[in-house]
Design a protein around this motif. Sequence first.
Motif, PDB file in Angstrom:
ATOM      1  N   LYS A  11       1.287  -1.062   0.478  1.00 64.82           N
ATOM      2  CA  LYS A  11       0.083   0.008   0.342  1.00 64.82           C
ATOM      3  C   LYS A  11       1.095   1.410  -0.311  1.00 64.82           C
ATOM      4  O   LYS A  11       0.365   1.870  -1.054  1.00 64.82           O
ATOM      5  N   SER A  12       2.325   1.360   0.766  1.00 61.09           N
ATOM      6  CA  SER A  12       3.323   2.311   1.065  1.00 61.09           C
ATOM      7  C   SER A  12       3.554   2.824  -0.900  1.00 61.09           C
ATOM      8  O   SER A  12       4.150   4.113  -0.767  1.00 61.09           O
ATOM      9  N   PHE A  15       1.318   4.214  -2.669  1.00 58.99           N
ATOM     10  CA  PHE A  15       0.542   5.883  -2.489  1.00 58.99           C
ATOM     11  C   PHE A  15       1.999   6.594  -3.002  1.00 58.99           C
ATOM     12  O   PHE A  15       1.942   7.518  -3.611  1.00 58.99           O
ATOM     13  N   GLU A  16       3.653   5.566  -2.737  1.00 61.60           N
ATOM     14  CA  GLU A  16       3.767   7.002  -2.933  1.00 61.60           C
ATOM     15  C   GLU A  16       4.600   6.960  -4.340  1.00 61.60           C
ATOM     16  O   GLU A  16       4.779   8.155  -4.866  1.00 61.60           O
TER      17      GLU A  16
END
Length: 130
Positions: A11-12, A15-16
């Motif tokens: 997820k990160s 997102f990044e």
Amino acid sequence: MSAGLPQASVKSQIFESLLGFLPDWVQITVLALIVLAVLASWAVKIKRKIAYRRAVRTGQPVHAAAQYGQGSGADHLGAYAPQQGSGADHLGAYAPQQAQPAQQPSGADFLGAYAPQQRQGDGPSANASA
């Protein structure tokens, strides 16, 4: 063994990658808006929970949907809420008239001149046996 660097979650990473191409000021603004939205939702949730507990403690009636944070729109109308009654009550002379308990039309009633002629004294049951 790993090199000591923590692995980022999927997820990160997504997102990044979505925000990575934007300028820093846009990234900071988006992150601040997300944090603000989360905090606002928590505040509203806590406010509703406190209001529900106060209503229960003081013995006020609590709407069944309101205990889960979902009131109806009519709850907020006050004096402007519609009075209980049927919709035809507000139509006056334009309300549909009550139907007379007469014989229900059959399919032959819509055939006009093409309908079979009924003989006097013969009912639907006499035609069924023929």
